[in-house]
Design an enzyme around this catalytic site. Structure first.
Site, PDB file in Angstrom:
ATOM      1  N   HIS A   8      37.987  38.049  44.518  1.00  0.00           N
ATOM      2  CA  HIS A   8      38.104  37.171  43.219  1.00  0.00           C
ATOM      3  C   HIS A   8      38.359  35.811  43.537  1.00  0.00           C
ATOM      4  O   HIS A   8      38.194  35.167  42.104  1.00  0.00           O
ATOM      5  CB  HIS A   8      39.163  38.116  42.965  1.00  0.00           C
ATOM      6  CG  HIS A   8      40.512  37.144  42.042  1.00  0.00           C
ATOM      7  ND1 HIS A   8      40.799  37.661  40.953  1.00  0.00           N
ATOM      8  CD2 HIS A   8      41.913  35.725  42.079  1.00  0.00           C
ATOM      9  CE1 HIS A   8      41.191  36.804  39.704  1.00  0.00           C
ATOM     10  NE2 HIS A   8      41.759  36.058  41.254  1.00  0.00           N
ATOM     11  N   GLU A   9      39.125  35.529  44.767  1.00  0.00           N
ATOM     12  CA  GLU A   9      39.060  33.610  45.057  1.00  0.00           C
ATOM     13  C   GLU A   9      38.230  33.198  44.783  1.00  0.00           C
ATOM     14  O   GLU A   9      37.628  31.755  44.284  1.00  0.00           O
ATOM     15  CB  GLU A   9      39.939  33.484  45.867  1.00  0.00           C
ATOM     16  CG  GLU A   9      41.856  34.268  46.395  1.00  0.00           C
ATOM     17  CD  GLU A   9      42.537  33.464  45.009  1.00  0.00           C
ATOM     18  OE1 GLU A   9      41.881  32.952  44.457  1.00  0.00           O
ATOM     19  OE2 GLU A   9      43.040  34.273  44.567  1.00  0.00           O
TER      20      GLU A   9
END
Length: 310
Positions: free
Chosen positions: A135-136
């Site tokens: 996600h990051e």
């Protein structure tokens, strides 16, 4: 493409609001000064925002040679995910905080960093950590970190200009005072409108990063589980003191680090966790949302202390 267009539109709206406040403060010249000020602030943010926020959270850089297996696995997974996404390897950091959480920063993929708290590494399993870091990295790939830094900078500048106008008075194009009522309205409405736009951009980018992160990791269920756990711990008393002291950075984290917040409304920096989980489970073909774990599932006394922070 739809989300990117929406983000661009909201950024344009925030910039227009900033220039409008500058016009109210000093007419055409005020608008020009506001534009120059915005450009200067964004330039400073572009080059230094990552260093500032990492120092603010006292993040420690780690690498594949770290003595703690949890940290080595974390670094290895970040590097493997970056390679899968055809991205430069980011710098990897650990934050000495109990609350499980993570964020990304940096002006572009070639100058990026990802950071996870000690709580995240100790309380989530490896699949879930991998989902969080995917996600990051999705944020990094699409330069969301730079976008959110710019929006935060402009929002802060709007508030500063509005206060300046209230203290020293505004002028129209002919140099006439705009009046105390107009100043009061601007001082209240302009920063509020900027905050709403900033938070709308943040929520939109979170949904997009969830989707792309799940595709990158190939495991939407793991990211969904991680979001539920992080949210439960944040609401269950695992505070992040640095975030509480610097609430303007809350939008950077995967889950709102400010205890008890994060509902899906105009004034939230993050979408509701339930909505995010539902979307992720929809990607994996599951419709039912699992119950969030109890915040006491991992007592403080059992939280693993890793690395040189012991």
């Amino acid at each position: 493409m739809k989300n990117h267009l929406r983000t661009f539109t909201l950024l344009a709206a925030m910039t227009a609001l900033f220039l409008g406040v500058g016009y109210v403060v000093g007419g055409s010249m005020g608008m020009i000064i506001a534009f120059v000020l915005a450009a200067a602030m964004n330039l400073v943010s572009y080059w230094n925002a990552d260093k500032i926020v990492l120092a603010m959270y006292r993040a420690t850089e780690v690498d594949a040679g770290h003595p703690e297996p949890l940290v080595r696995n974390y670094v290895a997974d970040v590097l493997a995910l970056a390679a899968r996404a055809n991205m430069p390897a980011p710098k990897v950091y650990v934050i000495d905080q109990d609350q499980p959480n993570a964020f990304a920063t940096g002006r572009d993929p070639a100058h990026a960093a990802v950071a996870a708290t000690r709580g995240l590494l100790g309380m989530l399993d490896r699949r879930e950590i991998r989902g969080v870091m995917a996600h990051e990295l999705a944020h990094v790939k699409h330069r969301d970190t730079l976008t959110m830094t710019i929006t935060a900078t402009i929002a802060g500048a709007i508030g500063m200009l509005a206060n300046f106008a209230f203290l020293f008075g505004g002028r129209d194009e002919e140099g006439r005072p705009t009046g105390i009522v107009g100043m009061l309205v601007m001082m209240i409405v302009a920063p509020m409108a900027a905050a709403v736009v900033q938070m709308a951009i943040s929520r939109g980018r979170e949904y997009e990063a969830d989707r792309e992160g799940a595709e990158l990791s190939g495991d939407p269920q793991a990211l969904a589980s991680a979001l539920q756990k992080i949210d439960a711990y944040a609401r269950g008393g695992y505070f992040n003191p640095d975030a509480e002291r610097n609430p303007a950075t809350a939008h950077m984290f995967i889950i709102n680090p400010l205890a008890g917040r994060g509902t899906d409304n105009l004034f939230s920096t993050h979408p509701s966790t339930e909505n995010r989980v539902r979307a992720l489970l929809g990607m994996s073909g599951r419709e039912r949302v699992a119950a969030a774990p109890r915040a006491t599932a991992v007592p403080r006394t059992e939280t693993r202390r890793i690395g040189p922070w012991s």
